[in-house]
Design a protein around this motif. Structure first.
Motif, short mmCIF file in Angstrom:
data_model
loop_
_atom_site.label_atom_id
_atom_site.label_comp_id
_atom_site.label_asym_id
_atom_site.label_seq_id
_atom_site.Cartn_x
_atom_site.Cartn_y
_atom_site.Cartn_z
N MET A 1 0.85 -1.20 0.00
CA MET A 1 0.00 0.00 0.00
C MET A 1 0.88 1.24 0.00
N GLU A 2 0.68 2.09 -0.99
CA GLU A 2 1.41 3.35 -1.09
C GLU A 2 0.41 4.49 -0.92
N VAL A 3 0.42 5.10 0.25
CA VAL A 3 -0.57 6.12 0.59
C VAL A 3 -0.18 7.45 -0.02
N ARG A 4 -1.13 8.04 -0.70
CA ARG A 4 -0.96 9.39 -1.24
C ARG A 4 -2.17 10.23 -0.87
N ALA A 5 -2.03 11.51 -1.02
CA ALA A 5 -3.11 12.44 -0.67
C ALA A 5 -3.36 13.39 -1.83
N GLN A 6 -4.58 13.83 -1.95
CA GLN A 6 -4.97 14.72 -3.05
C GLN A 6 -6.11 15.60 -2.59
N LEU A 7 -6.07 16.87 -2.97
CA LEU A 7 -7.22 17.74 -2.77
C LEU A 7 -8.28 17.38 -3.81
N TYR A 275 -5.56 7.93 -0.80
CA TYR A 275 -5.77 6.81 -1.70
C TYR A 275 -4.51 5.97 -1.80
N ASP A 276 -4.71 4.73 -2.20
CA ASP A 276 -3.62 3.80 -2.43
C ASP A 276 -3.23 3.90 -3.90
N ALA A 277 -2.01 4.32 -4.16
CA ALA A 277 -1.56 4.54 -5.54
C ALA A 277 -1.63 3.26 -6.36
N ASP A 278 -1.29 2.13 -5.74
CA ASP A 278 -1.33 0.86 -6.47
C ASP A 278 -2.77 0.48 -6.82
N ALA A 279 -3.69 0.66 -5.86
CA ALA A 279 -5.10 0.35 -6.11
C ALA A 279 -5.69 1.31 -7.13
N ALA A 280 -5.25 2.57 -7.13
CA ALA A 280 -5.73 3.53 -8.11
C ALA A 280 -5.31 3.12 -9.52
N ASP A 304 -8.08 5.01 10.01
CA ASP A 304 -7.50 3.68 10.19
C ASP A 304 -6.05 3.81 10.66
N PRO A 305 -5.69 3.21 11.80
CA PRO A 305 -4.30 3.34 12.30
C PRO A 305 -3.27 2.82 11.31
N ASP A 306 -3.58 1.74 10.59
CA ASP A 306 -2.63 1.21 9.62
C ASP A 306 -2.40 2.21 8.48
N VAL A 307 -3.48 2.85 8.03
CA VAL A 307 -3.34 3.87 6.99
C VAL A 307 -2.51 5.04 7.50
N ALA A 308 -2.76 5.46 8.75
CA ALA A 308 -1.99 6.57 9.32
C ALA A 308 -0.51 6.23 9.40
N ALA A 309 -0.21 4.98 9.76
CA ALA A 309 1.20 4.58 9.85
C ALA A 309 1.87 4.58 8.48
N GLU A 310 1.16 4.06 7.47
CA GLU A 310 1.71 4.06 6.12
C GLU A 310 1.84 5.48 5.58
N ALA A 311 0.88 6.34 5.92
CA ALA A 311 0.94 7.74 5.47
C ALA A 311 2.16 8.44 6.06
N ALA A 312 2.46 8.15 7.33
CA ALA A 312 3.63 8.76 7.95
C ALA A 312 4.91 8.28 7.28
N ARG A 313 4.95 6.99 6.92
CA ARG A 313 6.13 6.47 6.22
C ARG A 313 6.27 7.09 4.83
N ALA A 314 5.12 7.47 4.23
CA ALA A 314 5.15 8.09 2.91
C ALA A 314 5.51 9.57 2.96
N GLY A 315 5.63 10.12 4.15
CA GLY A 315 6.02 11.52 4.27
C GLY A 315 4.88 12.48 4.50
N LEU A 316 3.67 11.97 4.71
CA LEU A 316 2.54 12.85 4.97
C LEU A 316 2.53 13.25 6.44
N GLY A 317 2.37 14.54 6.70
CA GLY A 317 2.37 15.04 8.06
C GLY A 317 1.05 14.81 8.77
N GLU A 318 1.05 14.99 10.06
CA GLU A 318 -0.15 14.82 10.86
C GLU A 318 -1.21 15.84 10.45
N ALA A 319 -0.79 17.01 9.98
CA ALA A 319 -1.76 18.02 9.55
C ALA A 319 -2.58 17.53 8.37
#
Length: 488
Positions: A1-7, A275-280, A304-319
Motif C-alpha cells: 500500500m502506497e498512501v498518497r493524498a490529493q485535494l 488513496y492507495d496509488a497501487d489500487a488507483a 484507520d491506524p494502519d493507513v496513518a502509519a503508512e501515510a507517515a512512512r510516505a512523508g505525509l504530516g499529521e496536519a
C-alpha cells in the motif's frame, strides 16, 4: 500500500441554482484578457444538453482520455510516437467552430452616432478579426434548455435511453433539467499530462493540482484533444495552452478557490482524499461496470491506524491526516458513497465528484397511474430524469451505484420531512433509512453538511506550502511528502 493524498472536490447538484456566479468569478479572475475570451475554466451546463465545448463528451470525435486495450491503458489520441508524428498537422484538434469565435460589439456606433430617427445599434464583431459576425454558439448557449429541440436532443448521454424514454424526457409536460458545473478535474491519471510532448503539464506534489508551466509550453496543443473533459485551452494570441490551476495561490494563502468562495448555492466542497496509488492504478484498468467500485476501493480511511502509519512512512504530516479526517469530500465520496465521478469511463480518475440530483417525479407513470408521494421516496425509477441517463453521466452505465445514491438522498429527505413537515410517517422514514443502509445519526450528518455548512466546513485544507519551500524547510506541513513521487 502506497498512501498518497490529493485535494478533491464534490459538487452537490441538488443545490446548484444555475446562477453562473462561479463562472463569472473565475472569468474575471483568470481569463479576462485578450486571447482567452473562449476560455471558461469553470462553466455551468444545462442537462440534457451538449455542454461547452459542444459535444465534448463525444470521444469518437475528440479522441480524449484513455482506452483499455489488452488490459493496458493507452491514450485514445494514440501512442507517443503517433502523437509526435502528428505534431505539425494534428487531425483531432478542436477548431474555433468547436468552441466559438469570441465576439464583442461596436459600442462606438452607439456613442458616436449622428442624430437620427432610427435607433442606433451596436453590431457584433469578432474579437479576433474585428469583422462583423452573427454569433451562433457560446459557453452558455443552451442555458435552461434554450433551443432544447437542438441542444438537449443532441446530448450524447441520451443514447443510453430507449427512444420512448428519450421522447418522454423531452416531452413538454415532463420537461426537466438540471445544472452541471464543470471545471478541471485535476485527475489522478491526467491524459493531458501524458499527451504533452514538452512535459509542461504536471501534478503538484503539494496538493495534486494539475498545472501547466507556460515557460515550458511550446504550443503543440496535444493537451487540448487529449483532455476528455475539454478543460485545456489554447491561447490564439500567446500560442500557448492554459487551464484551471485550482486557484493554488489562494490555497497557499489559506483561502478557498474563488468559485468555491463565491458559490451562491454553497454546492461546492473541497478536502483531502487519501488513496492507495497501487489500487488507483488497478482501478483505472477496471471494466466499465466495476469502475466506480474500484475507484472507491482505492480510497483509504484516514481514521484507520494502519493507513496513518503508512501515510507517515510516505512523508505525509499529521496536519494532512487531520484534514483528511475532517474532509467533507471523504464523507461524501468514501464514507457515505453519495458522490460519483463524472464519466469514469474516460479512465483519468477525476478528482471532482458529483452528488446526483433528485429530480421531480413524473406526473404520470408508464402504466397510466399517478404516483403517490410516499412511494416516490422509495422508487427512484419514478423520477423524471431516467436512471440510465444519470448512470451514463456518473457511473459508466452502472445503474446500481446511482440508485443507491438516490435512495440514500431520498431517505434523508423523508427522515427530515417526518421530523419537520410531518407528511411522512416516522415508520416510513425509518423503513427508507434501513433500506438505504443509513441510521438517524448519519442522516442528520448528511442533512447538516448539505443544508447548513459554513465555508470552514465546506472547504477543509491542510497547511499548504508553496512550490520549493518544502525542499528548503522540511518542517513545513502539507501534502509536500508526495513531491518526489509525482511524475509529470
Amino acid at each position: 500500500m502506497e498512501v498518497r493524498a490529493q485535494l478533491a472536490s464534490v459538487f452537490h447538484l441538488d443545490k446548484c441554482l444555475g446562477c453562473h456566479t462561479c463562472s463569472v468569478v473565475c472569468k474575471n479572475l483568470w481569463t479576462d484578457r485578450k486571447g482567452s475570451e473562449h476560455m471558461w475554466w469553470n462553466n455551468v451546463e444545462t442537462r440534457p444538453g451538449t455542454g461547452y465545448p459542444p459535444l465534448w463528451e463525444d470521444q469518437q470525435r475528440h479522441h480524449g482520455g484513455w482506452v483499455l486495450a489488452g488490459g493496458e491503458l493507452r491514450l485514445r489520441l494514440g501512442s507517443r510516437p503517433h502523437v509526435l508524428d502528428q505534431l505539425f498537422q494534428p487531425p483531432t484538434l478542436p477548431t474555433l467552430d468547436d468552441q466559438y469565435e469570441p465576439w464583442t460589439y461596436r459600442y462606438g456606433d452607439l456613442l458616436g452616432a449622428d442624430p437620427t430617427k432610427d435607433l442606433p445599434t451596436a453590431r457584433p464583431v469578432s474579437a479576433i478579426t474585428g469583422r462583423p459576425i452573427d454569433p451562433s454558439a457560446g459557453p452558455n448557449w443552451d442555458d435552461d434548455l434554450g433551443g432544447s429541440a437542438v441542444h438537449a436532443a443532441a446530448d450524447p448521454n441520451l443514447a443510453a435511453l430507449d427512444p420512448d424514454e428519450r421522447q418522454a424526457l423531452l416531452a413538454f409536460d415532463r420537461l426537466v433539467f438540471f445544472h452541471l458545473p464543470r471545471t478541471c478535474n485535476h485527475c489522478l491519471n491526467p491524459a493531458c499530462a501524458a499527451a504533452c510532448p514538452s512535459g509542461a503539464i504536471y501534478k503538484r506534489g503539494e496538493d495534486g493540482i494539475v498545472v501547466l508551466a507556460k515557460e515550458r509550453c511550446r504550443g503543440w496543443r496535444m493537451c487540448v484533444p487529449a483532455c476528455p473533459y475539454k478543460k485545456t485551452f489554447h491561447s490564439w494570441l500567446e500560442g500557448k495552452s492554459e487551464k484551471c490551476i485550482g486557484c493554488y495561490p489562494r490555497l497557499e494563502s489559506g483561502d478557498a478557490p474563488a468559485c468555491f468562495h463565491a458559490c451562491t448555492g454553497r454546492i461546492r466542497y473541497q478536502g483531502v482524499l487519501l488513496y492507495d496509488a497501487d489500487a488507483a492504478a488497478r482501478a483505472a484498468r477496471a471494466p466499465d461496470e466495476r469502475l466506480v467500485d474500484a475507484f472507491r476501493d482505492a480510497l483509504l480511511d484516514p481514521a484507520d491506524p494502519d493507513v496513518a502509519a503508512e501515510a507517515a512512512r510516505a512523508g505525509l504530516g499529521e496536519a494532512v491526516l487531520a484534514a483528511a479526517r475532517r474532509s467533507p469530500v471523504d464523507r461524501f465520496v468514501r464514507d457515505w458513497e453519495l458522490a460519483l465521478p463524472l464519466h469514469p469511463e474516460f479512465r483519468t480518475l477525476p478528482m471532482v465528484f458529483y452528488v446526483p440530483p433528485l429530480s421531480p417525479v413524473r406526473a404520470v407513470r408508464s402504466d397510466g397511474a399517478r404516483p403517490v408521494s410516499d412511494d416516490l421516496l422509495a422508487d427512484p425509477a419514478a423520477l423524471r430524469i431516467p436512471i440510465r441517463y444519470l448512470a451514463s453521466l456518473f457511473a459508466a452505465g452502472n445503474e446500481r451505484v446511482v440508485v443507491d445514491a438516490l435512495q440514500a438522498l431520498a431517505a434523508v429527505r423523508a427522515h427530515r420531512r417526518a421530523r419537520t413537515a410531518g407528511d411522512v410517517t416516522a415508520a416510513d422514514a425509518a423503513r427508507l433509512l434501513l433500506e438505504a443502509g443509513l441510521d438517524e445519526a448519519t442522516a442528520d450528518a448528511i442533512h447538516r453538511l448539505t443544508v447548513f455548512p459554513t465555508l470552514r466546513e465546506r472547504v477543509v485544507h491542510p497547511p499548504l506550502a508553496r512550490e520549493g519551500e518544502a525542499d528548503r524547510d522540511p518542517g513545513i506541513q502539507g501534502l509536500v511528502g508526495l513531491r518526489r513521487r509525482v511524475t509529470s
